[in-house]
Write a protein that holds these residues in place. Structure first.
Motif, PDB file in Angstrom:
ATOM      1  N   VAL A  97       0.876  -1.015  -0.073  1.00  0.00           N
ATOM      2  CA  VAL A  97       0.011  -0.069   0.033  1.00  0.00           C
ATOM      3  C   VAL A  97       0.952   1.173   0.139  1.00  0.00           C
ATOM      4  O   VAL A  97       2.004   1.238   0.591  1.00  0.00           O
ATOM      5  CB  VAL A  97      -1.103   0.071   1.005  1.00  0.00           C
ATOM      6  N   ALA A  98       0.422   2.372  -0.404  1.00  0.00           N
ATOM      7  CA  ALA A  98       1.156   3.709  -0.554  1.00  0.00           C
ATOM      8  C   ALA A  98      -0.092   4.847  -0.820  1.00  0.00           C
ATOM      9  O   ALA A  98      -1.047   4.565  -1.031  1.00  0.00           O
ATOM     10  CB  ALA A  98       2.139   3.598  -1.811  1.00  0.00           C
ATOM     11  N   LYS A  99       0.564   5.993  -0.882  1.00  0.00           N
ATOM     12  CA  LYS A  99      -0.282   6.992  -0.777  1.00  0.00           C
ATOM     13  C   LYS A  99      -0.463   7.414  -2.654  1.00  0.00           C
ATOM     14  O   LYS A  99      -1.411   7.774  -2.831  1.00  0.00           O
ATOM     15  CB  LYS A  99       0.408   8.404  -0.187  1.00  0.00           C
ATOM     16  N   HIS A 100       0.712   7.062  -3.263  1.00  0.00           N
ATOM     17  CA  HIS A 100       0.819   7.258  -4.815  1.00  0.00           C
ATOM     18  C   HIS A 100       1.536   6.272  -5.338  1.00  0.00           C
ATOM     19  O   HIS A 100       2.187   5.719  -4.841  1.00  0.00           O
ATOM     20  CB  HIS A 100       1.219   8.658  -5.162  1.00  0.00           C
ATOM     21  N   ALA A 101       1.061   6.201  -6.765  1.00  0.00           N
ATOM     22  CA  ALA A 101       1.772   5.362  -7.542  1.00  0.00           C
ATOM     23  C   ALA A 101       1.811   5.580  -9.058  1.00  0.00           C
ATOM     24  O   ALA A 101       0.877   6.350  -9.563  1.00  0.00           O
ATOM     25  CB  ALA A 101       1.197   3.765  -7.464  1.00  0.00           C
ATOM     26  N   LYS A 102       2.805   5.446  -9.660  1.00  0.00           N
ATOM     27  CA  LYS A 102       2.870   5.535 -11.214  1.00  0.00           C
ATOM     28  C   LYS A 102       3.231   4.236 -11.846  1.00  0.00           C
ATOM     29  O   LYS A 102       4.075   3.595 -11.553  1.00  0.00           O
ATOM     30  CB  LYS A 102       4.172   6.595 -11.424  1.00  0.00           C
ATOM     31  N   VAL A 103       2.246   4.017 -12.743  1.00  0.00           N
ATOM     32  CA  VAL A 103       2.171   2.763 -13.293  1.00  0.00           C
ATOM     33  C   VAL A 103       2.838   2.528 -14.648  1.00  0.00           C
ATOM     34  O   VAL A 103       2.198   3.591 -15.527  1.00  0.00           O
ATOM     35  CB  VAL A 103       0.737   1.949 -13.428  1.00  0.00           C
ATOM     36  N   ASN A 104       3.601   2.005 -15.021  1.00  0.00           N
ATOM     37  CA  ASN A 104       4.353   1.873 -16.433  1.00  0.00           C
ATOM     38  C   ASN A 104       3.557   1.086 -17.289  1.00  0.00           C
ATOM     39  O   ASN A 104       3.470  -0.444 -16.936  1.00  0.00           O
ATOM     40  CB  ASN A 104       5.889   1.492 -16.548  1.00  0.00           C
ATOM     41  N   SER A 113       5.516  -2.330 -14.738  1.00  0.00           N
ATOM     42  CA  SER A 113       5.972  -1.890 -13.501  1.00  0.00           C
ATOM     43  C   SER A 113       5.111  -0.818 -12.651  1.00  0.00           C
ATOM     44  O   SER A 113       4.457  -0.010 -13.342  1.00  0.00           O
ATOM     45  CB  SER A 113       7.498  -1.353 -13.456  1.00  0.00           C
ATOM     46  N   ILE A 114       5.448  -0.790 -11.441  1.00  0.00           N
ATOM     47  CA  ILE A 114       4.615  -0.059 -10.403  1.00  0.00           C
ATOM     48  C   ILE A 114       5.553   0.899  -9.484  1.00  0.00           C
ATOM     49  O   ILE A 114       6.223   0.441  -8.689  1.00  0.00           O
ATOM     50  CB  ILE A 114       3.561  -0.597  -9.845  1.00  0.00           C
ATOM     51  N   GLN A 147       7.654  -4.797  -9.887  1.00  0.00           N
ATOM     52  CA  GLN A 147       7.550  -5.518 -11.195  1.00  0.00           C
ATOM     53  C   GLN A 147       6.535  -6.879 -11.168  1.00  0.00           C
ATOM     54  O   GLN A 147       7.214  -7.835 -10.627  1.00  0.00           O
ATOM     55  CB  GLN A 147       8.976  -6.031 -11.894  1.00  0.00           C
ATOM     56  N   PRO A 148       5.451  -6.544 -11.497  1.00  0.00           N
ATOM     57  CA  PRO A 148       4.451  -7.699 -11.266  1.00  0.00           C
ATOM     58  C   PRO A 148       4.890  -9.217 -11.829  1.00  0.00           C
ATOM     59  O   PRO A 148       4.647 -10.113 -11.323  1.00  0.00           O
ATOM     60  CB  PRO A 148       3.234  -7.167 -11.973  1.00  0.00           C
ATOM     61  N   GLU A 149       5.324  -9.065 -13.077  1.00  0.00           N
ATOM     62  CA  GLU A 149       5.562 -10.363 -13.972  1.00  0.00           C
ATOM     63  C   GLU A 149       6.716 -11.167 -13.049  1.00  0.00           C
ATOM     64  O   GLU A 149       6.810 -12.322 -12.944  1.00  0.00           O
ATOM     65  CB  GLU A 149       5.884 -10.303 -15.269  1.00  0.00           C
ATOM     66  N   LYS A 150       7.786 -10.513 -12.582  1.00  0.00           N
ATOM     67  CA  LYS A 150       8.931 -11.199 -11.873  1.00  0.00           C
ATOM     68  C   LYS A 150       8.535 -11.145 -10.332  1.00  0.00           C
ATOM     69  O   LYS A 150       9.320 -11.922  -9.676  1.00  0.00           O
ATOM     70  CB  LYS A 150      10.148 -10.272 -12.167  1.00  0.00           C
ATOM     71  N   GLN A 151       7.373 -10.643  -9.807  1.00  0.00           N
ATOM     72  CA  GLN A 151       7.354 -10.490  -8.182  1.00  0.00           C
ATOM     73  C   GLN A 151       8.410 -10.067  -7.601  1.00  0.00           C
ATOM     74  O   GLN A 151       8.727 -10.398  -6.742  1.00  0.00           O
ATOM     75  CB  GLN A 151       6.546 -11.896  -7.936  1.00  0.00           C
ATOM     76  N   ILE A 168      14.645  -4.355  12.071  1.00  0.00           N
ATOM     77  CA  ILE A 168      15.921  -4.309  11.143  1.00  0.00           C
ATOM     78  C   ILE A 168      15.803  -2.899  10.138  1.00  0.00           C
ATOM     79  O   ILE A 168      14.750  -2.814   9.497  1.00  0.00           O
ATOM     80  CB  ILE A 168      16.198  -5.486  10.080  1.00  0.00           C
ATOM     81  N   THR A 169      16.906  -1.982  10.216  1.00  0.00           N
ATOM     82  CA  THR A 169      16.501  -0.785   9.445  1.00  0.00           C
ATOM     83  C   THR A 169      18.031  -0.983   8.542  1.00  0.00           C
ATOM     84  O   THR A 169      18.898  -1.589   8.654  1.00  0.00           O
ATOM     85  CB  THR A 169      16.686   0.556  10.271  1.00  0.00           C
ATOM     86  N   GLY A 170      17.898  -0.210   7.386  1.00  0.00           N
ATOM     87  CA  GLY A 170      18.742  -0.150   6.370  1.00  0.00           C
ATOM     88  C   GLY A 170      18.703   0.785   5.383  1.00  0.00           C
ATOM     89  O   GLY A 170      17.720   1.167   5.167  1.00  0.00           O
ATOM     90  N   ILE A 171      19.509   0.797   4.237  1.00  0.00           N
ATOM     91  CA  ILE A 171      19.341   1.605   3.030  1.00  0.00           C
ATOM     92  C   ILE A 171      19.036   0.481   1.954  1.00  0.00           C
ATOM     93  O   ILE A 171      20.123  -0.365   1.844  1.00  0.00           O
ATOM     94  CB  ILE A 171      20.672   2.505   2.978  1.00  0.00           C
ATOM     95  N   GLY A 172      18.150   0.699   1.133  1.00  0.00           N
ATOM     96  CA  GLY A 172      17.893   0.056   0.066  1.00  0.00           C
ATOM     97  C   GLY A 172      17.510  -1.536   0.472  1.00  0.00           C
ATOM     98  O   GLY A 172      17.607  -2.150   1.489  1.00  0.00           O
ATOM     99  N   LEU A 173      16.714  -2.038  -0.667  1.00  0.00           N
ATOM    100  CA  LEU A 173      16.167  -3.236  -0.337  1.00  0.00           C
ATOM    101  C   LEU A 173      15.850  -4.286  -1.829  1.00  0.00           C
ATOM    102  O   LEU A 173      15.451  -3.351  -2.660  1.00  0.00           O
ATOM    103  CB  LEU A 173      14.502  -3.157   0.556  1.00  0.00           C
ATOM    104  N   ARG A 174      15.849  -5.266  -1.679  1.00  0.00           N
ATOM    105  CA  ARG A 174      15.479  -6.477  -2.828  1.00  0.00           C
ATOM    106  C   ARG A 174      14.442  -7.209  -2.209  1.00  0.00           C
ATOM    107  O   ARG A 174      14.743  -7.755  -1.153  1.00  0.00           O
ATOM    108  CB  ARG A 174      16.561  -7.110  -3.345  1.00  0.00           C
TER     109      ARG A 174
END
Length: 195
Positions: A97-104, A113-114, A147-151, A168-174
């Motif tokens: 969930v988010a406040k906004h999204a831009k869908v390609n 992609s979202i 990326q929906p197709e790759k989940q 856990i905190t940090g910078i960047g995520l996959r």
């Protein structure tokens, strides 16, 4: 009564000044500018729910939003308050969930992609067993590309990931949602909490 030449000139100068002032305060819309196209949406919808099924007829993804505007010129849609639910064959459910999204979208029927932004939350399902509750994950960040197709989801932003008794905190995520694997990339710090 005939006006003098100086009076006519004064009136013409006055009219010219008024015209210039009116033109200066008039805004030209993008559609009127020569040779350009507008990025206004071709269509928009309010309170939208979209469900995507797999080849066997099971629900694969569900996407809802308060507002969805599609623009074919930019091949994008803008969403307000999007909620994406990913249903997996192992019965794990991920919710973003988010406040906004831009869908390609190369066309209205395809989502490549979202890009979610502002108060993004990625969360695993609400399991019922004690073992499954220990695997429950909530991730908070300010932007997330999915990326929906790759989940697959990723961000380069600050991330806070919580599990029962662990933050856990940090910078960047996959996030590899197909395999239920989430990893933080840099400056990772772990905090244990007791219940």
């Amino acid at each position: 009564k005939r006006r003098s030449s100086s009076q006519r000139t004064s009136v013409l100068v006055f009219l010219l000044l008024i015209s210039v002032e009116l033109l200066r305060h008039t805004q030209v819309t993008p559609a009127v500018q020569a040779g350009t196209t507008t990025a206004l949406p071709q269509e928009y919808m309010k309170t939208v729910e979209l469900t995507i099924f797999d080849a066997q007829g099971a629900i694969k993804n569900a996407l809802s939003a308060d507002y969805w505007a599609y623009s074919p010129q930019t091949e994008h849609s803008i969403l307000n308050k999007p909620k994406l639910v990913i249903y997996k064959p192992d019965h794990t459910v991920w919710e973003i969930v988010a406040k906004h999204a831009k869908v390609n979208q190369p066309n209205i029927g395809a989502i490549e992609s979202i890009a979610l932004s502002h108060d993004v939350v990625l969360q695993s399902s609400q399991p019922t067993t004690t073992l499954a509750r220990a695997a429950q994950v909530t991730v908070e960040t300010q932007s997330l590309d999915y990326q929906p197709e790759k989940q697959y989801a990723e961000t380069a932003q600050f991330v806070k990931m919580t599990k029962p008794a662990l933050t856990i905190t940090g910078i960047g995520l996959r996030a590899f949602l197909a395999t239920n694997w989430v990893e933080l990339l840099h400056d990772v710090k772990t905090y244990y909490t007791s219940h």
